[in-house]
Design an enzyme around this catalytic site. Sequence first.
Site, PDB file in Angstrom:
ATOM      1  N   ARG A 103     -13.160  35.912  35.673  1.00  0.00           N
ATOM      2  CA  ARG A 103     -12.066  34.900  35.666  1.00  0.00           C
ATOM      3  C   ARG A 103     -11.128  35.513  36.800  1.00  0.00           C
ATOM      4  O   ARG A 103     -10.521  36.796  36.730  1.00  0.00           O
ATOM      5  CB  ARG A 103     -11.426  34.654  34.407  1.00  0.00           C
ATOM      6  CG  ARG A 103     -10.157  34.064  34.211  1.00  0.00           C
ATOM      7  CD  ARG A 103      -9.674  34.036  32.949  1.00  0.00           C
ATOM      8  NE  ARG A 103      -8.731  34.986  32.686  1.00  0.00           N
ATOM      9  CZ  ARG A 103      -7.795  35.177  31.648  1.00  0.00           C
ATOM     10  NH1 ARG A 103      -7.550  34.031  30.738  1.00  0.00           N
ATOM     11  NH2 ARG A 103      -7.029  36.111  31.317  1.00  0.00           N
ATOM     12  N   THR A 107      -5.572  32.774  39.383  1.00  0.00           N
ATOM     13  CA  THR A 107      -5.816  31.261  39.353  1.00  0.00           C
ATOM     14  C   THR A 107      -6.303  31.064  37.928  1.00  0.00           C
ATOM     15  O   THR A 107      -6.119  29.857  37.143  1.00  0.00           O
ATOM     16  CB  THR A 107      -6.707  30.617  40.120  1.00  0.00           C
ATOM     17  OG1 THR A 107      -8.133  31.305  39.859  1.00  0.00           O
ATOM     18  CG2 THR A 107      -6.395  30.833  41.672  1.00  0.00           C
ATOM     19  N   ASP A 201      -8.209  43.251  27.336  1.00  0.00           N
ATOM     20  CA  ASP A 201      -9.393  42.767  28.072  1.00  0.00           C
ATOM     21  C   ASP A 201     -10.523  43.173  27.506  1.00  0.00           C
ATOM     22  O   ASP A 201     -10.811  44.441  27.536  1.00  0.00           O
ATOM     23  CB  ASP A 201      -9.246  43.163  29.559  1.00  0.00           C
ATOM     24  CG  ASP A 201     -10.317  42.541  30.273  1.00  0.00           C
ATOM     25  OD1 ASP A 201     -10.217  41.971  31.321  1.00  0.00           O
ATOM     26  OD2 ASP A 201     -11.646  42.852  30.021  1.00  0.00           O
ATOM     27  N   ASP A 204     -12.731  45.236  29.495  1.00  0.00           N
ATOM     28  CA  ASP A 204     -12.527  46.629  29.750  1.00  0.00           C
ATOM     29  C   ASP A 204     -12.482  47.599  28.303  1.00  0.00           C
ATOM     30  O   ASP A 204     -13.118  48.667  28.656  1.00  0.00           O
ATOM     31  CB  ASP A 204     -11.130  46.608  30.266  1.00  0.00           C
ATOM     32  CG  ASP A 204     -10.787  46.276  31.685  1.00  0.00           C
ATOM     33  OD1 ASP A 204     -11.814  45.783  32.124  1.00  0.00           O
ATOM     34  OD2 ASP A 204      -9.753  45.821  31.949  1.00  0.00           O
TER      35      ASP A 204
END
Length: 210
Positions: A103, A107, A201, A204
């Site tokens: 992603r 945006t 995340d 991560d």
Amino acid sequence: MRVHVADHPLITHKLTVLRDRTTPSPVFRALTEELVTLLAYEATRNVRTEPVEIETPVTTTMGLAISQPRPLVVPILRAGLGMLEGMVKLLPTAEVGFLGMVRNEETLEPATYAERLPDDLSDRQCFVLDPMLATGGSLGAAIEFLFARGAVDVTAICLLAAPEGIAALEKATEGRDVTIVLGAMDERLNEHGYIVPGLGDAGDRLYGLV
Ligand SMILES: O=P(O)(O)OC[C@H]1O[C@H](OP(=O)(O)OP(=O)(O)O)[C@H](O)[C@@H]1O
Ligand SMILES: O=c1cc[nH]c(=O)[nH]1
Ligand SMILES: [Mg+2]
């Protein structure tokens, strides 16, 4: 689109540990695998089976076996890879296809950087794995890939989702046979497109920062 939110204390407990920012990667990976196994139980409720005749040590009897063509499991890289082992433990005969998506954090649009799927998915049951359904852009694009290749029904397993992403996906998949199985439905997205309260995340936390 059907949405099934798991309601089980074991799942909630494991998600609570997963959300904790102090949980280290090795524990995060182990919990992700355990959670998928629990969610896969629900997600495979309608897996196609066919009657088979077998011999027990005592007699001949009829049983059920997962039918051909074999189900296809598709983890969305990176974070979905953390769910693959848990899934194939339950569905050892499944084939595995891969989609690499990232992603754009400005945006929030997904970009596809890898794709390895069978060309013809007609009549295949497909199971997509991605821990996070945030805006729904990545999962929506993945599901579109599968339908474009002839898939007729797609089930996605996600650990967490935001209501905004579910609503967007509902619109994007209108008229399609799509089921989403979730560990939990969280409150909302924040201004950066992160799930709140979420777990951060997922890629991560599974694999470290890149
Ligand atoms: O619903 P969306 O708004 O599209 O966001 C969700 C996506 O974001 C994360 O992947 P990411 O892009 O961080 O890639 P990664 O797995 O490599 O970390 C996650 O694993 C989903 O694929
Ligand atoms: O909360 C979020 C949103 C997108 N991707 C993640 O890994 N976490
Ligand atoms: Mg990520």
